[in-house]
Design a protein around this motif. Structure first.
Motif, PDB file in Angstrom:
ATOM      1  N   CYS A   1       0.730  -1.164   0.022  1.00 20.02           N
ATOM      2  CA  CYS A   1      -0.071  -0.011   0.034  1.00 20.02           C
ATOM      3  C   CYS A   1       0.943   1.207   0.323  1.00 20.02           C
ATOM      4  O   CYS A   1       2.183   1.103   0.243  1.00 20.02           O
ATOM      5  CB  CYS A   1      -0.793  -0.119   1.180  1.00 20.02           C
ATOM      6  SG  CYS A   1      -0.040   0.186   2.981  1.00 20.02           S
ATOM      7  N   ASP A   2       0.268   2.544  -0.259  1.00 19.69           N
ATOM      8  CA  ASP A   2       1.079   3.489   0.017  1.00 19.69           C
ATOM      9  C   ASP A   2       0.253   4.510   1.300  1.00 19.69           C
ATOM     10  O   ASP A   2       0.489   5.582   1.357  1.00 19.69           O
ATOM     11  CB  ASP A   2       1.210   4.463  -1.129  1.00 19.69           C
ATOM     12  CG  ASP A   2      -0.204   4.710  -1.817  1.00 19.69           C
ATOM     13  OD1 ASP A   2      -1.234   4.381  -1.020  1.00 19.69           O
ATOM     14  OD2 ASP A   2      -0.298   5.265  -2.909  1.00 19.69           O
ATOM     15  N   THR A   3      -0.104   3.549   2.214  1.00 13.63           N
ATOM     16  CA  THR A   3      -0.676   4.813   3.262  1.00 13.63           C
ATOM     17  C   THR A   3      -0.585   4.067   4.565  1.00 13.63           C
ATOM     18  O   THR A   3      -1.279   4.222   5.476  1.00 13.63           O
ATOM     19  CB  THR A   3      -2.567   4.154   3.005  1.00 13.63           C
ATOM     20  OG1 THR A   3      -2.576   2.929   2.891  1.00 13.63           O
ATOM     21  CG2 THR A   3      -2.841   5.034   1.704  1.00 13.63           C
ATOM     22  N   SER A   4       0.605   3.196   4.654  1.00 11.83           N
ATOM     23  CA  SER A   4       0.813   2.628   5.928  1.00 11.83           C
ATOM     24  C   SER A   4      -0.128   1.692   6.759  1.00 11.83           C
ATOM     25  O   SER A   4      -0.110   1.600   7.941  1.00 11.83           O
ATOM     26  CB  SER A   4       1.282   3.488   6.926  1.00 11.83           C
ATOM     27  OG  SER A   4       2.522   4.377   6.419  1.00 11.83           O
ATOM     28  N   GLN A   5      -1.159   1.085   5.953  1.00  9.75           N
ATOM     29  CA  GLN A   5      -1.981   0.513   6.507  1.00  9.75           C
ATOM     30  C   GLN A   5      -2.043  -1.157   6.246  1.00  9.75           C
ATOM     31  O   GLN A   5      -2.595  -2.010   7.260  1.00  9.75           O
ATOM     32  CB  GLN A   5      -3.568   0.975   6.046  1.00  9.75           C
ATOM     33  CG  GLN A   5      -3.960   2.204   6.270  1.00  9.75           C
ATOM     34  CD  GLN A   5      -5.356   2.512   5.803  1.00  9.75           C
ATOM     35  OE1 GLN A   5      -5.766   1.964   4.990  1.00  9.75           O
ATOM     36  NE2 GLN A   5      -5.861   3.404   6.512  1.00  9.75           N
ATOM     37  N   CYS A   6      -1.436  -1.540   5.350  1.00 10.40           N
ATOM     38  CA  CYS A   6      -1.617  -3.165   5.189  1.00 10.40           C
ATOM     39  C   CYS A   6      -0.737  -4.047   5.780  1.00 10.40           C
ATOM     40  O   CYS A   6      -1.103  -5.155   6.079  1.00 10.40           O
ATOM     41  CB  CYS A   6      -1.309  -3.238   3.497  1.00 10.40           C
ATOM     42  SG  CYS A   6       0.450  -3.393   3.230  1.00 10.40           S
ATOM     43  N   GLY A   7       0.532  -3.569   6.238  1.00 13.29           N
ATOM     44  CA  GLY A   7       1.352  -4.441   7.259  1.00 13.29           C
ATOM     45  C   GLY A   7       1.939  -5.405   6.277  1.00 13.29           C
ATOM     46  O   GLY A   7       2.805  -6.289   7.041  1.00 13.29           O
TER      47      GLY A   7
ATOM     48  N   LYS B   1       6.177  -1.317  10.904  1.00  8.34           N
ATOM     49  CA  LYS B   1       5.666  -1.047   9.486  1.00  8.34           C
ATOM     50  C   LYS B   1       6.971  -0.648   8.695  1.00  8.34           C
ATOM     51  O   LYS B   1       7.277   0.654   8.918  1.00  8.34           O
ATOM     52  CB  LYS B   1       4.714  -0.480   9.277  1.00  8.34           C
ATOM     53  CG  LYS B   1       3.249  -1.415   9.721  1.00  8.34           C
ATOM     54  CD  LYS B   1       2.194  -0.826   9.296  1.00  8.34           C
ATOM     55  CE  LYS B   1       0.869  -1.683   9.658  1.00  8.34           C
ATOM     56  NZ  LYS B   1      -0.472  -1.135   9.588  1.00  8.34           N
ATOM     57  N   SER B   2       7.783  -1.433   7.902  1.00  8.11           N
ATOM     58  CA  SER B   2       9.027  -0.682   7.520  1.00  8.11           C
ATOM     59  C   SER B   2       8.937   0.009   6.581  1.00  8.11           C
ATOM     60  O   SER B   2       9.928   1.076   6.138  1.00  8.11           O
ATOM     61  CB  SER B   2      10.149  -1.894   7.294  1.00  8.11           C
ATOM     62  OG  SER B   2       9.447  -2.571   5.992  1.00  8.11           O
ATOM     63  N   CYS B   3       7.714   0.507   5.859  1.00  3.19           N
ATOM     64  CA  CYS B   3       7.686   1.550   5.093  1.00  3.19           C
ATOM     65  C   CYS B   3       7.202   2.898   5.712  1.00  3.19           C
ATOM     66  O   CYS B   3       7.216   3.942   5.041  1.00  3.19           O
ATOM     67  CB  CYS B   3       6.301   1.193   4.192  1.00  3.19           C
ATOM     68  SG  CYS B   3       4.559   1.256   4.890  1.00  3.19           S
ATOM     69  N   THR B   4       7.173   2.899   7.265  1.00  4.28           N
ATOM     70  CA  THR B   4       7.159   3.992   7.828  1.00  4.28           C
ATOM     71  C   THR B   4       8.402   4.520   8.515  1.00  4.28           C
ATOM     72  O   THR B   4       8.362   5.664   9.094  1.00  4.28           O
ATOM     73  CB  THR B   4       6.174   3.992   8.800  1.00  4.28           C
ATOM     74  OG1 THR B   4       6.779   3.002  10.102  1.00  4.28           O
ATOM     75  CG2 THR B   4       4.590   3.463   8.418  1.00  4.28           C
ATOM     76  N   GLN B   5       9.509   3.780   8.188  1.00  3.20           N
ATOM     77  CA  GLN B   5      10.611   4.172   8.928  1.00  3.20           C
ATOM     78  C   GLN B   5      11.683   4.285   7.767  1.00  3.20           C
ATOM     79  O   GLN B   5      11.940   3.752   6.667  1.00  3.20           O
ATOM     80  CB  GLN B   5      11.343   2.785   9.619  1.00  3.20           C
ATOM     81  CG  GLN B   5      10.066   2.430  10.750  1.00  3.20           C
ATOM     82  CD  GLN B   5      10.019   3.324  11.831  1.00  3.20           C
ATOM     83  OE1 GLN B   5      11.088   3.930  12.407  1.00  3.20           O
ATOM     84  NE2 GLN B   5       8.933   3.634  12.208  1.00  3.20           N
ATOM     85  N   LEU B   6      12.876   5.438   8.053  1.00  6.26           N
ATOM     86  CA  LEU B   6      13.894   5.687   7.406  1.00  6.26           C
ATOM     87  C   LEU B   6      14.923   4.794   7.640  1.00  6.26           C
ATOM     88  O   LEU B   6      15.223   4.544   8.797  1.00  6.26           O
ATOM     89  CB  LEU B   6      14.355   7.183   7.553  1.00  6.26           C
ATOM     90  CG  LEU B   6      13.219   8.331   6.965  1.00  6.26           C
ATOM     91  CD1 LEU B   6      13.588   9.607   7.410  1.00  6.26           C
ATOM     92  CD2 LEU B   6      13.123   8.216   5.477  1.00  6.26           C
TER      93      LEU B   6
ATOM     94  N   ASP C   1      -6.503  -9.408  17.518  1.00  7.36           N
ATOM     95  CA  ASP C   1      -6.116  -8.204  17.858  1.00  7.36           C
ATOM     96  C   ASP C   1      -4.413  -7.846  17.568  1.00  7.36           C
ATOM     97  O   ASP C   1      -4.170  -6.748  17.096  1.00  7.36           O
ATOM     98  CB  ASP C   1      -5.996  -7.935  19.553  1.00  7.36           C
ATOM     99  CG  ASP C   1      -5.759  -6.415  19.719  1.00  7.36           C
ATOM    100  OD1 ASP C   1      -6.414  -5.736  19.530  1.00  7.36           O
ATOM    101  OD2 ASP C   1      -4.927  -6.276  20.843  1.00  7.36           O
ATOM    102  N   ALA C   2      -3.936  -8.944  17.757  1.00 10.31           N
ATOM    103  CA  ALA C   2      -2.248  -8.802  17.385  1.00 10.31           C
ATOM    104  C   ALA C   2      -2.221  -8.619  15.842  1.00 10.31           C
ATOM    105  O   ALA C   2      -1.114  -7.977  15.141  1.00 10.31           O
ATOM    106  CB  ALA C   2      -1.432  -9.909  17.709  1.00 10.31           C
ATOM    107  N   LEU C   3      -2.925  -8.934  15.054  1.00 12.18           N
ATOM    108  CA  LEU C   3      -2.902  -8.844  13.482  1.00 12.18           C
ATOM    109  C   LEU C   3      -3.592  -7.795  12.968  1.00 12.18           C
ATOM    110  O   LEU C   3      -3.902  -7.809  11.872  1.00 12.18           O
ATOM    111  CB  LEU C   3      -3.329 -10.414  12.675  1.00 12.18           C
ATOM    112  CG  LEU C   3      -2.574 -11.471  13.435  1.00 12.18           C
ATOM    113  CD1 LEU C   3      -2.891 -12.964  12.565  1.00 12.18           C
ATOM    114  CD2 LEU C   3      -1.039 -11.256  13.012  1.00 12.18           C
ATOM    115  N   HIS C   4      -4.393  -6.931  13.874  1.00 13.93           N
ATOM    116  CA  HIS C   4      -5.262  -6.021  13.165  1.00 13.93           C
ATOM    117  C   HIS C   4      -4.549  -5.062  12.412  1.00 13.93           C
ATOM    118  O   HIS C   4      -5.185  -4.439  11.194  1.00 13.93           O
ATOM    119  CB  HIS C   4      -6.098  -5.495  14.325  1.00 13.93           C
ATOM    120  CG  HIS C   4      -5.520  -4.190  14.990  1.00 13.93           C
ATOM    121  ND1 HIS C   4      -4.629  -4.641  16.086  1.00 13.93           N
ATOM    122  CD2 HIS C   4      -5.439  -3.322  14.659  1.00 13.93           C
ATOM    123  CE1 HIS C   4      -4.192  -3.368  16.451  1.00 13.93           C
ATOM    124  NE2 HIS C   4      -4.694  -2.338  15.743  1.00 13.93           N
TER     125      HIS C   4
END
Ligand code: FES
Ligand code: FES
Length: 160
Positions: A42-48, A60-65, A128-131
């Protein structure tokens, strides 16, 4: 563009790399280290789909530099040295917890983090852990089964 030198340990191996400040951790893993199991869904930091462990915690490694990871220990689903991860991967396969498999590396890492903290989670605790992980294929039932089977096997392994 100015390059930055980072030392990052990934799946037990230290890598020293020259990277741009803007390089995301996901791109560092995929493009610099060729760990293509860490997916971008995704490009919204939602899919995990990009979930990895950073110093033992799921991120979520797409949210980290990647420059933020200097000195960090990263674990991905490609790590074949951690037996619990191998157990979880096998149970996703055997329980039909994947179809296209795109979400699976992220699911595996979130499950691994859960089972380190809670060796016998309920269905609700697994949900809950996988939400933060979205699967577009399986309807989640078999994913829950895969995590429960993994939990039982890992408990048995720890007991034997
Ligand atoms: S690619 Fe990171 S959350 Fe979707
Ligand atoms: S198995 Fe296809 S997205 Fe989950």
């Amino acid at each position: 563009m100015k390059k930055h030198t980072v030392k990052i340990t990934v799946n037990g191996k230290e890598h020293q790399s020259e990277i741009d400040a803007r390089t995301l951790l996901t791109h560092f893993l995929r493009d610099h280290l060729n760990i293509t199991s860490t997916n971008i869904g995704c490009d919204t930091s939602q899919c995990g789909a990009c979930t990895v462990l950073v110093n033992g915690e799921s991120v979520k490694s797409c949210t980290q530099l990647a420059v933020q990871m200097d000195g960090a220990e990263i674990t991905t689903a490609a790590n074949d040295q951690i037996s619990d991860i191998e157990v979880i991967k096998r149970n996703f396969h055997e329980s039909h917890g994947l179809q296209c498999g795109y979400c699976t590396p992220g699911m595996v890492m979130s499950s691994h983090e859960l089972l380190k903290q809670n060796s016998n989670p309920s269905d609700d605790e697994i949900r809950d852990a996988l939400h933060g992980n979205i699967c577009r294929c399986t309807g989640y039932h078999n994913i829950i089964e895969a995590v429960k089977k993994s939990a039982a096997e890992i408990r048995e392994g720890a007991a034997s």
